[in-house]
Design an enzyme around this catalytic site. Structure first.
Site, PDB file in Angstrom:
ATOM      1  N   ARG A  34      20.959 109.143 -49.633  1.00 42.41           N
ATOM      2  CA  ARG A  34      21.759 108.855 -48.443  1.00 42.41           C
ATOM      3  C   ARG A  34      20.923 109.271 -47.236  1.00 42.41           C
ATOM      4  NH1 ARG A  34      26.023 107.554 -51.049  1.00 42.41           N
ATOM      5  NH2 ARG A  34      26.887 106.578 -49.211  1.00 42.41           N
ATOM      6  N   GLU A  55      13.910 121.734 -36.120  1.00 44.21           N
ATOM      7  CA  GLU A  55      14.282 120.884 -34.969  1.00 44.21           C
ATOM      8  C   GLU A  55      13.041 120.408 -34.230  1.00 44.21           C
ATOM      9  OE1 GLU A  55      17.032 122.924 -32.428  1.00 44.21           O
ATOM     10  OE2 GLU A  55      18.641 122.738 -33.899  1.00 44.21           O
ATOM     11  N   THR A  78      20.255 102.059 -43.414  1.00 46.39           N
ATOM     12  CA  THR A  78      20.489 103.184 -44.306  1.00 46.39           C
ATOM     13  C   THR A  78      19.390 103.117 -45.365  1.00 46.39           C
ATOM     14  OG1 THR A  78      21.993 101.798 -45.587  1.00 46.39           O
ATOM     15  CG2 THR A  78      23.006 103.315 -44.032  1.00 46.39           C
ATOM     16  N   LYS A 131      21.066 102.053 -49.949  1.00 46.52           N
ATOM     17  CA  LYS A 131      21.691 100.859 -50.526  1.00 46.52           C
ATOM     18  C   LYS A 131      20.619 100.107 -51.339  1.00 46.52           C
ATOM     19  CE  LYS A 131      25.377 100.824 -47.174  1.00 46.52           C
ATOM     20  NZ  LYS A 131      25.167 101.407 -45.866  1.00 46.52           N
ATOM     21  N   ASP A 186      20.841  95.598 -37.858  1.00 45.56           N
ATOM     22  CA  ASP A 186      21.249  96.656 -38.783  1.00 45.56           C
ATOM     23  C   ASP A 186      21.107  96.083 -40.194  1.00 45.56           C
ATOM     24  OD1 ASP A 186      22.526  98.409 -40.470  1.00 45.56           O
ATOM     25  OD2 ASP A 186      24.294  98.683 -39.207  1.00 45.56           O
ATOM     26  N   TYR A 191      14.674 124.928 -41.488  1.00 44.89           N
ATOM     27  CA  TYR A 191      15.010 124.393 -40.159  1.00 44.89           C
ATOM     28  C   TYR A 191      13.756 123.868 -39.474  1.00 44.89           C
ATOM     29  CZ  TYR A 191      19.650 124.369 -38.231  1.00 44.89           C
ATOM     30  OH  TYR A 191      20.914 123.993 -37.914  1.00 44.89           O
TER      31      TYR A 191
END
Ligand SMILES: Cc1ncc(COP(=O)(O)O)c(C=O)c1O
Length: 421
Positions: A226, A48, A217, A220, A191, A46
């Site tokens: 991902r 954050e 992203t 691709k 985008d 973790y």
């Protein structure tokens, strides 16, 4: 792996990918190193916050990972700020709206049925529900209609305009799009999810210097895991401070929108895999890869045109082809199914001004990024065009489709997935 059920399914999927032609333009095959980073202990942690400003202890290694990912992204794309924490492309886009506009504000994006993404203002998406969404289209020729778009901007005065697509086979003229956005002093968001790898390879113009913010992203054409990134220029980020919506404050606005705005802990295994993919994309071989994706798509287009296929816009400038099957007496869904049985994975897609309903459209969409990763070149595109044609023509003939799938399987042996090399 002790879980035999999942192990069997992973093996089956790997086999499916290895023995078939993956032609969904938003897909690719990642390297063994990307897969290793994804399957690492980093997923346990973790963290954050941002490097040097975490709400958890023990972050020294993940801080270094995220700094590397950010630095590589900045260098590769030529921007001064990169946020590498978005969980995927849709949350990245959501963060941009959250950072730059308020509920009820007018926003603009390309309609889904003309190639845009759901997050660009589709009525049933958050972006078309929370904001007043106005959608632009392509013209009858399939090209983005810049003149119509400029008129729409003058009339509707959007505060933010998304440009980018999931099914658009031509390049975007970023300088002209910025002029259009300036007509209503709108934020221009590029985008580049589909084309990021082409931008890196110099095979598509970069929006840097034109768009205020770039989202992409990473899975691709960029060939990473991902995930997603948000890129911009401006002053160093101070995510603990509230700041005005001005261009120089973009880094802070974006970082604050991701956390505390929308997300909790970053996916550190994913960040590491993004860093690996960015390093791979900075190697000279990646430029050749990106250029070859386009060469392959152009060759495939040429071969399908010879076989009397109707391509939206008459061809392609990028990695994908949109095919209107109305002259082939088969609908998109049936072609998708037949091609699937022949070992060629594509997806059904609407074409501009499609007379058929969106869940059963007239077209199919296909692309070359994954084939190019496996080392296929123009010569192979000729063979693939032939298989596509055979499968479409014989979409109801199970025997021929089976025969084609055997041929595809045999052919694929020469082009192993990167992780199997
Ligand atoms: C242009 C564009 N933007 C955003 C996205 C959303 O990405 P994700 O599926 O990772 O949420 C996609 C995915 O297809 C896309 O094509």
């Amino acid at each position: 792996m002790k879980d035999k059920d999942i192990a069997a399914l992973i093996n089956a999927e790997t086999k499916r990918q290895a023995e078939g032609l993956e032609m969904i333009p938003s897909e690719n095959h990642t390297s063994a190193d990307v897969l290793k980073a994804l399957g690492s202990r980093l997923t346990d942690k973790y963290s954050e916050g941002y490097p040097g400003m975490r709400y958890y202890g023990g972050c020294e290694n993940v801080d270094a990972v995220e700094n590397l990912a950010r630095d590589r992204a900045k260098k590769l794309f030529g921007v001064s700020h990169a946020n590498v924490q978005p969980y995927s492309g849709s949350p990245a886009n959501q963060a941009v709206y959250f950072a730059l506009v308020d509920p009820g504000d007018t926003v603009m994006g390309m309609h889904l049925y003309f190639g845009g993404h759901m997050t660009h203002g589709l009525k049933v998406n958050f972006s078309g529900t929370i904001y007043r969404s106005v959608q632009y289209h392509t013209g009858k020729d399939g090209y983005l209609d810049y003149t119509e778009m400029a008129k729409m901007v003058k009339a509707e005065k959007p505060k933010l305009i998304f440009v980018g697509a999931t099914a658009y086979p031509r390049i975007f003229d970023w300088a002209r799009l910025r002029e259009i956005a300036d007509l209503s002093k709108a934020w221009l968001i590029a985008d580049i999810s589909h084309i990021a790898g082409l931008v890196v390879a110099g095979a598509h113009p970069s929006p840097v210097g034109h768009a205020h913010v770039i989202t992409t992203t990473t899975h691709k054409t960029l060939r990473g895991p991902r995930g997603a990134m948000i890129l911009c220029d401006g002053n160093a980020s101070t995510p603990l401070k509230a700041v005005e919506r001005k261009p120089e404050n973009l880094p802070t606005l974006i970082d604050r929108a991701i956390i505390p705005g929308l997300q909790g802990g970053p996916h550190n295994h994913q960040t590491a895999a993004i860093a690996v993919a960015l390093r791979e994309a900075s190697q000279p071989g990646f430029k050749r890869y990106g250029q070859q994706i386009v060469k392959n798509a152009k060759k495939l287009a040429e071969e399908l045109l010879k076989r009397d296929y109707k391509l939206v816009t008459g061809g392609t400038d990028n990695h994908l082809l949109l095919i209107d099957l109305s002259n082939k007496k088969v609908i998109g869904a049936d072609a998708e199914k037949a091609l699937g049985r022949a070992g060629v994975t594509v997806n059904k897609n609407t074409v501009p001004f499609d007379p058929r309903p969106p869940f059963s459209p007239s077209g199919i969409r296909m692309g070359t990024p994954a084939l190019t990763t496996r080392g296929m070149k123009e010569k192979e595109m000729v063979q693939i065009a032939d298989w596509i044609d055979q499968a479409v023509k014989n979409h109801q003939n199970a025997k021929i489709l089976r025969q084609l799938s055997n041929e595809v399987k045999e052919f694929c042996r020469q082009f192993p997935l990167p992780s199997d090399k």
